[in-house]
Design a protein around this motif. Sequence first.
Motif, PDB file in Angstrom:
ATOM      1  N   ILE A  98      -7.808 -18.139  20.693  1.00  0.00           N
ATOM      2  CA  ILE A  98      -6.688 -18.912  20.157  1.00  0.00           C
ATOM      3  C   ILE A  98      -5.430 -18.595  20.946  1.00  0.00           C
ATOM      4  CG2 ILE A  98      -5.155 -19.167  18.159  1.00  0.00           C
ATOM      5  CD1 ILE A  98      -7.550 -19.013  16.368  1.00  0.00           C
ATOM      6  N   SER A  99      -4.774 -19.635  21.416  1.00  0.00           N
ATOM      7  CA  SER A  99      -3.579 -19.443  22.234  1.00  0.00           C
ATOM      8  C   SER A  99      -2.394 -19.051  21.357  1.00  0.00           C
ATOM      9  CB  SER A  99      -3.263 -20.716  23.020  1.00  0.00           C
ATOM     10  OG  SER A  99      -3.193 -21.834  22.158  1.00  0.00           O
ATOM     11  N   PRO A 100      -1.439 -18.326  21.912  1.00  0.00           N
ATOM     12  CA  PRO A 100      -0.284 -17.879  21.114  1.00  0.00           C
ATOM     13  C   PRO A 100       0.602 -19.050  20.725  1.00  0.00           C
ATOM     14  CG  PRO A 100       0.033 -17.342  23.425  1.00  0.00           C
ATOM     15  CD  PRO A 100      -1.375 -17.839  23.292  1.00  0.00           C
ATOM     16  N   GLY A 101       1.275 -18.899  19.598  1.00  0.00           N
ATOM     17  CA  GLY A 101       2.206 -19.926  19.142  1.00  0.00           C
ATOM     18  C   GLY A 101       1.677 -20.685  17.947  1.00  0.00           C
ATOM     19  N   ASN A 102       2.564 -21.020  17.035  1.00  0.00           N
ATOM     20  CA  ASN A 102       2.214 -21.782  15.835  1.00  0.00           C
ATOM     21  C   ASN A 102       2.667 -23.228  15.961  1.00  0.00           C
ATOM     22  OD1 ASN A 102       3.130 -18.858  14.032  1.00  0.00           O
ATOM     23  ND2 ASN A 102       1.034 -19.599  14.294  1.00  0.00           N
ATOM     24  N   ILE A 103       2.177 -24.045  15.056  1.00  0.00           N
ATOM     25  CA  ILE A 103       2.645 -25.426  14.967  1.00  0.00           C
ATOM     26  C   ILE A 103       4.079 -25.404  14.457  1.00  0.00           C
ATOM     27  CG2 ILE A 103       2.336 -27.647  13.797  1.00  0.00           C
ATOM     28  CD1 ILE A 103      -0.663 -26.996  13.640  1.00  0.00           C
ATOM     29  N   PRO A 146      -1.671 -25.458  35.646  1.00  0.00           N
ATOM     30  CA  PRO A 146      -2.003 -25.844  37.026  1.00  0.00           C
ATOM     31  C   PRO A 146      -3.454 -26.269  37.230  1.00  0.00           C
ATOM     32  CG  PRO A 146      -1.909 -23.467  36.834  1.00  0.00           C
ATOM     33  CD  PRO A 146      -1.470 -24.010  35.508  1.00  0.00           C
ATOM     34  N   THR A 147      -4.306 -26.072  36.226  1.00  0.00           N
ATOM     35  CA  THR A 147      -5.727 -26.396  36.366  1.00  0.00           C
ATOM     36  C   THR A 147      -6.183 -27.267  35.202  1.00  0.00           C
ATOM     37  OG1 THR A 147      -6.443 -24.423  35.137  1.00  0.00           O
ATOM     38  CG2 THR A 147      -6.155 -24.191  37.533  1.00  0.00           C
ATOM     39  N   ASP A 148      -7.412 -27.737  35.286  1.00  0.00           N
ATOM     40  CA  ASP A 148      -7.998 -28.475  34.176  1.00  0.00           C
ATOM     41  C   ASP A 148      -8.427 -27.505  33.088  1.00  0.00           C
ATOM     42  OD1 ASP A 148      -7.601 -30.827  35.465  1.00  0.00           O
ATOM     43  OD2 ASP A 148      -9.698 -31.173  35.995  1.00  0.00           O
ATOM     44  N   VAL A 149      -8.604 -28.037  31.897  1.00  0.00           N
ATOM     45  CA  VAL A 149      -9.063 -27.232  30.763  1.00  0.00           C
ATOM     46  C   VAL A 149     -10.395 -26.578  31.118  1.00  0.00           C
ATOM     47  CG1 VAL A 149      -9.956 -27.353  28.419  1.00  0.00           C
ATOM     48  CG2 VAL A 149      -7.863 -28.586  29.027  1.00  0.00           C
ATOM     49  N   THR A 150     -10.486 -25.299  30.880  1.00  0.00           N
ATOM     50  CA  THR A 150     -11.725 -24.560  31.130  1.00  0.00           C
ATOM     51  C   THR A 150     -12.454 -24.313  29.818  1.00  0.00           C
ATOM     52  OG1 THR A 150     -10.638 -22.418  30.857  1.00  0.00           O
ATOM     53  CG2 THR A 150     -10.631 -23.379  33.076  1.00  0.00           C
ATOM     54  N   GLU A 151     -13.684 -23.856  29.919  1.00  0.00           N
ATOM     55  CA  GLU A 151     -14.446 -23.554  28.699  1.00  0.00           C
ATOM     56  C   GLU A 151     -13.756 -22.463  27.898  1.00  0.00           C
ATOM     57  OE1 GLU A 151     -18.682 -23.197  28.776  1.00  0.00           O
ATOM     58  OE2 GLU A 151     -18.838 -24.366  30.615  1.00  0.00           O
ATOM     59  N   GLY A 152     -13.128 -21.507  28.600  1.00  0.00           N
ATOM     60  CA  GLY A 152     -12.432 -20.446  27.895  1.00  0.00           C
ATOM     61  C   GLY A 152     -11.263 -20.971  27.085  1.00  0.00           C
ATOM     62  N   THR A 153     -10.487 -21.882  27.686  1.00  0.00           N
ATOM     63  CA  THR A 153      -9.364 -22.487  26.967  1.00  0.00           C
ATOM     64  C   THR A 153      -9.869 -23.347  25.826  1.00  0.00           C
ATOM     65  OG1 THR A 153      -8.025 -22.540  28.983  1.00  0.00           O
ATOM     66  CG2 THR A 153      -7.343 -23.973  27.181  1.00  0.00           C
ATOM     67  N   ALA A 154     -10.886 -24.159  26.100  1.00  0.00           N
ATOM     68  CA  ALA A 154     -11.410 -25.073  25.089  1.00  0.00           C
ATOM     69  C   ALA A 154     -12.005 -24.345  23.894  1.00  0.00           C
ATOM     70  CB  ALA A 154     -12.467 -25.986  25.715  1.00  0.00           C
ATOM     71  N   SER A 155     -12.498 -23.149  24.094  1.00  0.00           N
ATOM     72  CA  SER A 155     -13.080 -22.404  22.970  1.00  0.00           C
ATOM     73  C   SER A 155     -12.018 -22.015  21.949  1.00  0.00           C
ATOM     74  CB  SER A 155     -13.811 -21.161  23.475  1.00  0.00           C
ATOM     75  OG  SER A 155     -12.912 -20.259  24.101  1.00  0.00           O
ATOM     76  N   GLY A 156     -10.744 -22.157  22.323  1.00  0.00           N
ATOM     77  CA  GLY A 156      -9.664 -21.874  21.383  1.00  0.00           C
ATOM     78  C   GLY A 156      -9.149 -23.108  20.665  1.00  0.00           C
ATOM     79  N   PHE A 157      -9.731 -24.280  20.960  1.00  0.00           N
ATOM     80  CA  PHE A 157      -9.316 -25.502  20.261  1.00  0.00           C
ATOM     81  C   PHE A 157      -9.729 -25.439  18.795  1.00  0.00           C
ATOM     82  CE2 PHE A 157      -9.768 -28.236  24.364  1.00  0.00           C
ATOM     83  CZ  PHE A 157      -8.611 -27.672  24.859  1.00  0.00           C
TER      84      PHE A 157
END
Length: 263
Positions: A98-103, A146-157
């Motif tokens: 999960i990426s830092p930051g709240n809604i 700078p890059t496309d969404v990776t599996e690591g980033t997407a796993s935090g969706f």
Amino acid sequence: MKKSIILLSMIFGLFAMYACSEDDAATDNDDDNDETTGDVVATPTLAFDEFNASAVTVSFDGDEITIVSNALPNHTSPYWSANDDLYIDPIVADEESISPGNITEASYTLTVPTEPELASTSTETGLGAIGISVTGVPIYNQSEGPTDVTEGTASGFDWSGGHSGPTGYHYHVEARDVGETSPLTIDDDELLGIMSDGFLIYGRKCNSIGDYPIDGDASNGHYATTQHSTEEFYHYHIVNEIYLNTYYLLFGVDLQGTQNAIM
């Protein structure tokens, strides 16, 4: 006898002229009342009833539509602060990813023509908001920094296909069916939102046929009726292709209309 023939000819000629002028007037009136100009059809205003009224304000001014959003969605997420009523523990998101930051509240304004037109050339989308969803949350493409969404980033969706970033909470991919009541499209024909070129975007299926469209262009856009209009108009659908083995990108293609800034 000759006088009678001449008189009848004059009367017939006057009648013909009158009839022609009446037909021409009717044609002009029909043209004035026709909402289409070639392939250009006004965006159905009924579609804007689908937007989250708590987050989105839509105003009409002549030949322009302005959409203003505070970016606060009406669904649950682990990206809400823990004391918010809509906060939930992660369902599909990997807690460690999960990426830092709240809604938090933000401001997005998009002004588009009421009759968006296809451009002579398509436009590649860039970083940041490229559309506004029905929940008020901005729509992003496949890029993340700078890059496309990776599996690591997407796993935090979260289950709605969103996460937080430097510019706030946003969506990259289609929501996932986890038993939650969703205001978002999940493999259906529901309205997803509006893109920055003014064209609406719907789920992977099209209401006109009740299935995935097979006549889409390079951006999976086509002319068809929807639940919002009995008249065919151009709109997009989420491309029915899996991304990173699990997800469906909301919009990883070019815009087919003229891009407008989302400020």
